[in-house]
Motif scaffolding. Structure first.
Motif, PDB file in Angstrom:
ATOM      1  N   CYS A  43       0.702  -1.288   0.045  1.00  0.00           N
ATOM      2  CA  CYS A  43       0.086  -0.179   0.122  1.00  0.00           C
ATOM      3  C   CYS A  43       0.863   1.244   0.105  1.00  0.00           C
ATOM      4  CB  CYS A  43      -0.930  -0.084   1.339  1.00  0.00           C
ATOM      5  SG  CYS A  43      -2.210  -1.229   1.218  1.00  0.00           S
ATOM      6  N   SER A  44       1.859   1.270   1.041  1.00  0.00           N
ATOM      7  CA  SER A  44       3.035   2.565   0.981  1.00  0.00           C
ATOM      8  C   SER A  44       3.460   2.739  -0.654  1.00  0.00           C
ATOM      9  CB  SER A  44       3.878   2.098   1.802  1.00  0.00           C
ATOM     10  OG  SER A  44       3.607   2.089   3.208  1.00  0.00           O
ATOM     11  N   ALA A  45       3.710   1.651  -1.248  1.00  0.00           N
ATOM     12  CA  ALA A  45       4.400   1.743  -2.621  1.00  0.00           C
ATOM     13  C   ALA A  45       3.123   2.164  -3.643  1.00  0.00           C
ATOM     14  CB  ALA A  45       5.032   0.448  -2.883  1.00  0.00           C
ATOM     15  N   CYS A  46       2.129   1.621  -3.372  1.00  0.00           N
ATOM     16  CA  CYS A  46       0.930   2.156  -4.360  1.00  0.00           C
ATOM     17  C   CYS A  46       0.625   3.730  -4.083  1.00  0.00           C
ATOM     18  CB  CYS A  46      -0.221   1.361  -3.945  1.00  0.00           C
ATOM     19  SG  CYS A  46      -0.277  -0.082  -4.835  1.00  0.00           S
ATOM     20  N   TYR A  47       0.690   4.188  -2.983  1.00  0.00           N
ATOM     21  CA  TYR A  47       0.430   5.584  -2.534  1.00  0.00           C
ATOM     22  C   TYR A  47       1.435   6.290  -2.993  1.00  0.00           C
ATOM     23  CZ  TYR A  47      -3.199   3.862   0.562  1.00  0.00           C
ATOM     24  OH  TYR A  47      -4.453   3.283   1.027  1.00  0.00           O
ATOM     25  N   GLU A  48       2.717   5.954  -2.953  1.00  0.00           N
ATOM     26  CA  GLU A  48       3.922   6.709  -3.528  1.00  0.00           C
ATOM     27  C   GLU A  48       3.875   6.912  -5.008  1.00  0.00           C
ATOM     28  OE1 GLU A  48       7.948   6.916  -2.142  1.00  0.00           O
ATOM     29  OE2 GLU A  48       7.636   6.101  -0.346  1.00  0.00           O
ATOM     30  N   CYS A  49       3.289   5.975  -5.658  1.00  0.00           N
ATOM     31  CA  CYS A  49       3.311   5.785  -7.043  1.00  0.00           C
ATOM     32  C   CYS A  49       1.960   6.359  -7.655  1.00  0.00           C
ATOM     33  CB  CYS A  49       3.170   4.345  -7.595  1.00  0.00           C
ATOM     34  SG  CYS A  49       4.908   3.782  -7.347  1.00  0.00           S
ATOM     35  N   LYS A  50       1.111   7.102  -6.583  1.00  0.00           N
ATOM     36  CA  LYS A  50      -0.191   7.389  -6.882  1.00  0.00           C
ATOM     37  C   LYS A  50      -1.115   6.390  -7.661  1.00  0.00           C
ATOM     38  CE  LYS A  50       1.274  12.368  -7.189  1.00  0.00           C
ATOM     39  NZ  LYS A  50       2.466  12.044  -6.519  1.00  0.00           N
ATOM     40  N   ILE A  51      -1.243   5.286  -6.988  1.00  0.00           N
ATOM     41  CA  ILE A  51      -2.213   4.150  -7.385  1.00  0.00           C
ATOM     42  C   ILE A  51      -2.578   3.667  -6.431  1.00  0.00           C
ATOM     43  CG2 ILE A  51      -1.975   1.531  -8.536  1.00  0.00           C
ATOM     44  CD1 ILE A  51       0.819   2.349  -9.672  1.00  0.00           C
ATOM     45  N   LYS A  52      -4.329   3.517  -6.677  1.00  0.00           N
ATOM     46  CA  LYS A  52      -5.042   2.873  -5.605  1.00  0.00           C
ATOM     47  C   LYS A  52      -4.788   1.505  -5.430  1.00  0.00           C
ATOM     48  CE  LYS A  52      -9.923   2.566  -4.385  1.00  0.00           C
ATOM     49  NZ  LYS A  52     -11.428   2.592  -5.015  1.00  0.00           N
ATOM     50  N   PRO A  53      -4.520   1.172  -4.141  1.00  0.00           N
ATOM     51  CA  PRO A  53      -4.121  -0.346  -3.688  1.00  0.00           C
ATOM     52  C   PRO A  53      -5.438  -1.315  -3.676  1.00  0.00           C
ATOM     53  CG  PRO A  53      -4.053   0.826  -1.684  1.00  0.00           C
ATOM     54  CD  PRO A  53      -4.371   1.914  -2.954  1.00  0.00           C
ATOM     55  N   PRO A  54      -5.304  -2.383  -3.933  1.00  0.00           N
ATOM     56  CA  PRO A  54      -6.303  -3.600  -3.635  1.00  0.00           C
ATOM     57  C   PRO A  54      -6.941  -3.319  -2.253  1.00  0.00           C
ATOM     58  CG  PRO A  54      -4.543  -4.603  -4.124  1.00  0.00           C
ATOM     59  CD  PRO A  54      -4.268  -3.283  -4.348  1.00  0.00           C
ATOM     60  N   LYS A  55      -8.025  -4.051  -2.181  1.00  0.00           N
ATOM     61  CA  LYS A  55      -8.448  -4.391  -0.814  1.00  0.00           C
ATOM     62  C   LYS A  55      -7.445  -5.668  -0.065  1.00  0.00           C
ATOM     63  CE  LYS A  55     -12.009  -1.434  -0.741  1.00  0.00           C
ATOM     64  NZ  LYS A  55     -11.983  -0.430   0.091  1.00  0.00           N
ATOM     65  N   LEU A  56      -7.464  -5.377   1.208  1.00  0.00           N
ATOM     66  CA  LEU A  56      -6.873  -6.677   1.531  1.00  0.00           C
ATOM     67  C   LEU A  56      -6.994  -8.014   1.389  1.00  0.00           C
ATOM     68  CD1 LEU A  56      -4.636  -7.656   3.930  1.00  0.00           C
ATOM     69  CD2 LEU A  56      -6.228  -7.318   5.707  1.00  0.00           C
ATOM     70  N   GLN A  57      -8.131  -8.360   1.390  1.00  0.00           N
ATOM     71  CA  GLN A  57      -8.591 -10.134   1.084  1.00  0.00           C
ATOM     72  C   GLN A  57      -8.296 -10.108  -0.307  1.00  0.00           C
ATOM     73  OE1 GLN A  57      -9.515 -12.219   3.613  1.00  0.00           O
ATOM     74  NE2 GLN A  57      -8.706 -13.472   1.973  1.00  0.00           N
ATOM     75  N   LYS A  58      -8.444  -9.312  -1.165  1.00  0.00           N
ATOM     76  CA  LYS A  58      -8.007  -9.574  -2.767  1.00  0.00           C
ATOM     77  C   LYS A  58      -6.607  -9.797  -2.653  1.00  0.00           C
ATOM     78  CE  LYS A  58      -8.873  -8.001  -7.263  1.00  0.00           C
ATOM     79  NZ  LYS A  58      -9.368  -6.813  -8.158  1.00  0.00           N
ATOM     80  N   PHE A  59      -5.785  -8.905  -1.936  1.00  0.00           N
ATOM     81  CA  PHE A  59      -4.283  -9.001  -2.220  1.00  0.00           C
ATOM     82  C   PHE A  59      -3.934 -10.124  -1.716  1.00  0.00           C
ATOM     83  CE2 PHE A  59      -0.180  -8.146  -0.116  1.00  0.00           C
ATOM     84  CZ  PHE A  59       0.451  -7.622  -1.383  1.00  0.00           C
ATOM     85  N   LYS A  60      -4.560 -10.539  -0.329  1.00  0.00           N
ATOM     86  CA  LYS A  60      -3.853 -11.507   0.508  1.00  0.00           C
ATOM     87  C   LYS A  60      -4.203 -12.871  -0.489  1.00  0.00           C
ATOM     88  CE  LYS A  60      -4.683 -13.850   5.058  1.00  0.00           C
ATOM     89  NZ  LYS A  60      -5.358 -13.574   6.402  1.00  0.00           N
ATOM     90  N   ASN A  61      -5.199 -13.067  -1.108  1.00  0.00           N
ATOM     91  CA  ASN A  61      -5.368 -14.108  -1.993  1.00  0.00           C
ATOM     92  C   ASN A  61      -4.268 -14.466  -3.149  1.00  0.00           C
ATOM     93  OD1 ASN A  61      -7.704 -14.795  -0.552  1.00  0.00           O
ATOM     94  ND2 ASN A  61      -8.992 -13.886  -2.016  1.00  0.00           N
ATOM     95  N   GLU A  62      -3.388 -13.482  -3.192  1.00  0.00           N
ATOM     96  CA  GLU A  62      -2.596 -13.600  -4.398  1.00  0.00           C
ATOM     97  C   GLU A  62      -1.177 -13.725  -3.853  1.00  0.00           C
ATOM     98  OE1 GLU A  62      -3.331 -13.814  -7.510  1.00  0.00           O
ATOM     99  OE2 GLU A  62      -5.592 -13.362  -6.926  1.00  0.00           O
ATOM    100  N   ILE A  63      -1.012 -13.758  -2.534  1.00  0.00           N
ATOM    101  CA  ILE A  63       0.325 -13.655  -2.143  1.00  0.00           C
ATOM    102  C   ILE A  63       1.007 -15.207  -2.420  1.00  0.00           C
ATOM    103  CG2 ILE A  63       1.677 -13.531   0.145  1.00  0.00           C
ATOM    104  CD1 ILE A  63      -0.200 -11.798   1.433  1.00  0.00           C
ATOM    105  N   GLY A  64       2.120 -14.987  -2.503  1.00  0.00           N
ATOM    106  CA  GLY A  64       2.934 -16.272  -3.075  1.00  0.00           C
ATOM    107  C   GLY A  64       3.925 -16.041  -4.039  1.00  0.00           C
TER     108      GLY A  64
END
Length: 221
Positions: free
Chosen positions: A24-45
């Protein structure tokens, strides 16, 4: 079976909060809206670049490079410490070591140094013969592993064993596919990040880390 290879994120510990914080910190610095936590969590790996491409399909290459660099700096400094170890990890590894004389290898898409730090802080370093992170080959002039299959193959060759002499415990579908690619058996940790369905759940799986003892017993016997 001589070796149990183990994933880190979503298998030994729930590290999603720290990874998401840095993403999220990286997204905000790049002026990009981050995904919701659960959506993001499902893709970790997979490596963070692959996660970003999947969740941010319109991201440009220069933005991806910038986001990855910001994420890596933020996560490697502080956020990697934000995690929750799954219950009974120490006890289960101890039992497997004593009863089945198994050797353990950590193979993760996390940087090697971070894996070693976290394993040491949890007092698990005496269990693992080898810790292989995504950047392991950099110290010998190589490149980062492009996928888990490459990392697993490298680990097998380093230990001078065949795929049928080891099994991999991981929590994602990509972990399963990478194992199949090299002919290694796979155990799914269903409590991790990926949401398994009946049609892709492998024959061997655990719903809690402590169940690993019974699964290993069935595979050995």
């Amino acid at each position: 079976m001589k070796y149990l290879f183990i994933d880190f994120d979503g298998t030994l510990a729930d590290s999603s909060e720290g990874i998401y914080k840095s993403f999220c910190s990286a997204c905000y610095e790049c002026k990009i809206k981050p995904p919701k936590l659960q959506k993001f969590k499902n893709e970790i790996g997979p490596p963070i670049q692959k996660i970003a491409v999947k969740l941010l399909p319109n991201i440009k290459e220069f933005e991806l490079n910038k986001l990855t660099k910001i994420f890596r700096n933020d996560y490697d400094k502080e956020s990697y410490k934000i995690l929750k170890w799954y219950p009974r990890v120490n006890e289960t590894l101890n039992i497997l070591k004593r009863y089945y004389k198994l050797n353990f290898v950590l193979v993760s898409n996390k940087p090697t140094l971070l894996c070693k730090r976290l394993i040491r802080e949890k007092k698990l370093e005496n269990y693992f013969d080898l810790i292989i992170g995504i950047d392991f080959k950099l110290k010998v002039g190589g490149k980062v592993f492009s996928n888990k299959a490459e990392a697993l193959n490298y680990s097998l060759k380093k230990l001078k064993i065949e795929p049928n002499e080891a099994i991999y415990l991981g929590d994602t579908l990509s972990d399963k596919k990478n194992c199949l690619k090299i002919g290694m058996k796979f155990i799914a940790a269903t409590y991790g990040f990926y949401r398994w369905e009946k049609d892709n759940l492998p024959e061997n799986y655990i719903n809690d880390f402590s169940e690993l003892f019974d699964v290993i017993r069935s595979l050995i016997n």
